[in-house]
Design an enzyme around this catalytic site. Structure first.
Site, PDB file in Angstrom:
ATOM      1  N   ARG A  39      -1.450 159.775   1.473  1.00  0.00           N
ATOM      2  CA  ARG A  39      -2.389 159.712   0.348  1.00  0.00           C
ATOM      3  C   ARG A  39      -3.608 160.598   0.618  1.00  0.00           C
ATOM      4  NH1 ARG A  39      -0.267 156.358  -3.152  1.00  0.00           N
ATOM      5  NH2 ARG A  39       0.799 154.484  -2.404  1.00  0.00           N
ATOM      6  N   ASP A  40      -4.025 161.308  -0.428  1.00  0.00           N
ATOM      7  CA  ASP A  40      -5.230 162.138  -0.350  1.00  0.00           C
ATOM      8  C   ASP A  40      -6.457 161.230  -0.200  1.00  0.00           C
ATOM      9  OD1 ASP A  40      -5.969 165.275  -1.536  1.00  0.00           O
ATOM     10  OD2 ASP A  40      -7.574 163.789  -1.369  1.00  0.00           O
ATOM     11  N   ASN A  80      -2.768 174.921  -3.802  1.00  0.00           N
ATOM     12  CA  ASN A  80      -3.906 175.835  -3.863  1.00  0.00           C
ATOM     13  C   ASN A  80      -3.808 176.821  -2.700  1.00  0.00           C
ATOM     14  OD1 ASN A  80      -5.039 174.445  -6.080  1.00  0.00           O
ATOM     15  ND2 ASN A  80      -5.973 172.950  -4.712  1.00  0.00           N
ATOM     16  N   VAL A 134      -8.375 173.033   2.914  1.00  0.00           N
ATOM     17  CA  VAL A 134      -7.760 172.731   4.212  1.00  0.00           C
ATOM     18  C   VAL A 134      -6.715 173.812   4.494  1.00  0.00           C
ATOM     19  CG1 VAL A 134      -6.420 171.071   5.559  1.00  0.00           C
ATOM     20  CG2 VAL A 134      -8.154 170.247   3.937  1.00  0.00           C
ATOM     21  N   HIS A 193      -0.259 172.598   1.774  1.00  0.00           N
ATOM     22  CA  HIS A 193      -0.045 171.243   1.269  1.00  0.00           C
ATOM     23  C   HIS A 193       0.256 171.287  -0.216  1.00  0.00           C
ATOM     24  CE1 HIS A 193      -4.361 172.193   1.414  1.00  0.00           C
ATOM     25  NE2 HIS A 193      -4.503 171.490   0.297  1.00  0.00           N
ATOM     26  N   HIS A 241       0.070 169.097  -3.538  1.00  0.00           N
ATOM     27  CA  HIS A 241      -0.525 167.910  -4.173  1.00  0.00           C
ATOM     28  C   HIS A 241       0.469 167.344  -5.186  1.00  0.00           C
ATOM     29  CE1 HIS A 241      -4.909 168.732  -3.153  1.00  0.00           C
ATOM     30  NE2 HIS A 241      -4.419 169.954  -3.006  1.00  0.00           N
TER      31      HIS A 241
HETATM   32  P1  DGP Z   1      -7.193 171.629  -1.254  1.00  0.00           P
HETATM   33  O1  DGP Z   1      -8.444 171.736  -2.057  1.00  0.00           O
HETATM   34  O2  DGP Z   1      -5.964 172.034  -2.065  1.00  0.00           O
HETATM   35  O3  DGP Z   1      -7.270 172.332   0.089  1.00  0.00           O
HETATM   36  O4  DGP Z   1      -7.015 170.077  -0.974  1.00  0.00           O
HETATM   37  C1  DGP Z   1      -7.297 169.452   0.222  1.00  0.00           C
HETATM   38  C2  DGP Z   1      -7.201 167.973  -0.010  1.00  0.00           C
HETATM   39  O5  DGP Z   1      -7.091 167.337   1.259  1.00  0.00           O
HETATM   40  C3  DGP Z   1      -8.412 167.353  -0.709  1.00  0.00           C
HETATM   41  O6  DGP Z   1      -7.962 166.770  -1.945  1.00  0.00           O
HETATM   42  C4  DGP Z   1      -8.900 166.266   0.240  1.00  0.00           C
HETATM   43  C5  DGP Z   1      -7.762 166.107   1.215  1.00  0.00           C
HETATM   44  N1  DGP Z   1      -8.152 165.827   2.583  1.00  0.00           N
HETATM   45  C6  DGP Z   1      -8.963 166.607   3.363  1.00  0.00           C
HETATM   46  N2  DGP Z   1      -9.090 166.082   4.592  1.00  0.00           N
HETATM   47  C7  DGP Z   1      -8.320 164.943   4.594  1.00  0.00           C
HETATM   48  C8  DGP Z   1      -8.041 163.959   5.579  1.00  0.00           C
HETATM   49  O7  DGP Z   1      -8.513 164.004   6.716  1.00  0.00           O
HETATM   50  N3  DGP Z   1      -7.217 162.935   5.212  1.00  0.00           N
HETATM   51  C9  DGP Z   1      -6.670 162.847   3.947  1.00  0.00           C
HETATM   52  N4  DGP Z   1      -5.865 161.812   3.704  1.00  0.00           N
HETATM   53  N5  DGP Z   1      -6.907 163.772   2.999  1.00  0.00           N
HETATM   54  C10 DGP Z   1      -7.726 164.793   3.319  1.00  0.00           C
END
Ligand code: DGP
Length: 114
Positions: free
Chosen positions: A29-30, A87, A96, A100, A102
């Site tokens: 989960r995000d 993205n 990040v 990944h 979404h």
């Molecule tokens: P993007 O903007 O496409 O790079 O999305 C990165 C997503 O990753 C953002 O929606 C928040 C999520 N995220 C960042 N760090 C962590 C983490 O440590 N744990 C979790 N579960 N999600 C994270």
């Protein structure tokens, strides 16, 4: 990669709500959900972004989408629908630097292109 947060999640060094894991991918989960269901699917091996994909990663990328289908069924959003987003880079909004996918759903999503 030792400093990559998503590598740490894939190896269990950093906690996350993991919904699915196999030898190729991890789904969790995000931490900042934008809808009732917001799941990230990552390759277990470090790939920075779509730009770094190689020919031999084709099976892996296909597998990420098959896991997306599985997650959508598990989360009961397969029928209502959802968005699958990757993205890439600065203009793409990638924050990040580990590839990944979404999976976002559970409510009607507004159309957004920028
Ligand atoms: P993007 O903007 O496409 O790079 O999305 C990165 C997503 O990753 C953002 O929606 C928040 C999520 N995220 C960042 N760090 C962590 C983490 O440590 N744990 C979790 N579960 N999600 C994270």
């Amino acid at each position: 990669m030792q400093t990559c947060v998503f590598c740490k999640i894939a190896t269990g060094m950093l906690p996350a709500t993991i919904l699915y894991q196999d030898e190729l991918v991890t789904a969790f989960r995000d931490m900042h959900p934008v809808a009732p269901t917001h799941v990230l699917i990552i390759p277990n091996k470090h790939i920075q972004s779509v730009n770094e994909l190689e020919e031999l990663d084709g099976t892996l990328v296909g597998h990420m989408f098959l896991v997306a289908k599985k997650i959508a069924e598990q989360e009961n959003i397969a029928h209502s629908g959802y968005r699958s987003i990757i993205n890439t880079g600065e203009h793409g909004g990638q924050t990040v630097q580990h590839l990944h996918l979404h999976i976002i759903g559970g409510q009607r999503l507004r159309f957004s292109m920028g």
